[in-house]
Design an enzyme around this catalytic site. Structure first.
Site, mmCIF file in Angstrom:
data_model
loop_
_atom_site.group_PDB
_atom_site.id
_atom_site.type_symbol
_atom_site.label_atom_id
_atom_site.label_comp_id
_atom_site.label_asym_id
_atom_site.label_seq_id
_atom_site.Cartn_x
_atom_site.Cartn_y
_atom_site.Cartn_z
ATOM 1 N N LYS A 1 16.135 12.333 -0.185
ATOM 2 C CA LYS A 1 15.329 13.541 -0.042
ATOM 3 C C LYS A 1 16.164 14.749 -0.447
ATOM 4 C CE LYS A 1 13.719 17.293 2.224
ATOM 5 N NZ LYS A 1 14.440 18.439 2.842
ATOM 6 N N GLY B 1 14.245 21.634 -0.474
ATOM 7 C CA GLY B 1 14.015 22.862 -1.212
ATOM 8 C C GLY B 1 15.088 23.896 -0.974
ATOM 9 N N GLY C 1 10.656 24.581 -0.565
ATOM 10 C CA GLY C 1 10.304 25.632 0.374
ATOM 11 C C GLY C 1 10.689 27.030 -0.062
ATOM 12 N N ASP D 1 10.890 15.836 4.373
ATOM 13 C CA ASP D 1 11.668 14.912 5.201
ATOM 14 C C ASP D 1 10.772 13.808 5.752
ATOM 15 O OD1 ASP D 1 14.322 16.200 5.233
ATOM 16 O OD2 ASP D 1 13.277 17.828 6.239
ATOM 17 N N LYS E 1 13.876 16.773 10.171
ATOM 18 C CA LYS E 1 14.796 15.740 9.686
ATOM 19 C C LYS E 1 15.064 14.707 10.779
ATOM 20 C CE LYS E 1 17.454 18.147 6.105
ATOM 21 N NZ LYS E 1 16.573 19.296 5.939
#
Length: 265
Positions: free
Chosen positions: A7, A10, A42, A159, A217
């Site tokens: 992952k 952003g 993000g 996430d 997360k």
């Protein structure tokens, strides 16, 4: 060969190590691991929403998503960020295919709550699509925009989406962050924890040590571990050759385990 879900948040995608994309191509060519990228965006979303005077609010690290935000979110994630990552991988010698969670019904989800609007959680992953792409020699790059049973678009936290995909593939989950792991604060001394149990992580959330975007997360890591993910690692996306170090068994970042695993370790 083992799948490896990575992952790319952003908050770090603009500042990843210069070796990151080359690493992905090298790891795939070596044949032991097959990388799959799930990315956020993000920072870009917040900037675009600000330019349109659309206010942004967060609840426990999750963006409250309104109808007017959905076009902006999809444009930023599935368009700009997704294709930038694909270009970067291919410029480094790899082969990438960018898809969103809507394509092929990859991420099917449902709204989390009325408070969060059209922010969703994944309920079903069509992993065969990813397996087929990997089998043809591509690195899938996934934008976490999904949909529900009626076709409504959903903004899904990257996430959480990555955790669901890793759960479906029963493989390790690597969460890139803008910090090198989970910190503890003991006697005023801040240090990175090499490993934590989910119970310990909950305590760190409760006392305010873990906040903001680190909360999804940890929650995603818990769900992934419960659902068969081998291990979850949180590490800095700015660190050179971090993924290669993981693949070689070297210690980086913070590993998260289920409490029961630590008790019997």
């Amino acid at each position: 060969m083992e799948y490896l879900v990575i992952k790319a948040g952003g908050s770090v995608i603009d500042d990843v190590s210069p070796t990151f994309y080359q690493e992905l191509a090298e790891i795939q060519s070596e044949g032991r691991y097959q990388p799959i990228i799930v990315h956020g965006g993000g920072k870009l979303i917040t900037r675009l929403l600000g330019q349109l005077d659309i206010p942004t609010t967060f609840v426990n690290g999750l963006r409250v998503t309104t109808v007017e935000m959905l076009d902006v979110i999809e444009m930023a994630l599935s368009g700009s960020v997704n294709k930038m990552i694909c270009r970067s991988i291919q410029s480094s010698g790899g082969r990438a295919v960018g898809i969103s969670g809507i394509d092929g019904g990859l991420i099917q989800g449902e709204q989390i709550s009325e408070e969060l609007g059209y922010t969703g959680s994944p309920k079903k992953i069509t992993e065969d699509l990813l397996i087929d792409l990997c089998g043809k020699g591509y690195i899938p790059v996934v934008s976490p925009v999904g949909q529900n049973a009626s076709g409504q678009r959903l903004n899904i936290n990257a996430d959480t989406a990555a955790a669901a995909i890793a759960s479906a593939l029963k493989c390790p989950l690597l969460l890139m962050s803008d910090i090198p792991g989970i910190y503890s604060d003991e006697a005023g001394e801040r240090k990175i924890l090499s490993a934590v149990s989910t119970t310990q992580a909950d305590m760190l959330i409760g006392d305010g040590t873990i906040t903001g975007g680190m909360i999804p997360k940890v929650n995603g890591a818990r769900e992934a571990l419960i659902n068969g993910v081998k291990e979850v690692l949180i590490f800095s996306g700015k660190a050179e050759k971090a993924i290669s170090a993981y693949c070689k068994g070297q210690k980086i970042g913070t590993k998260i385990y289920l409490s029961e695993e630590l008790l019997h370790a």
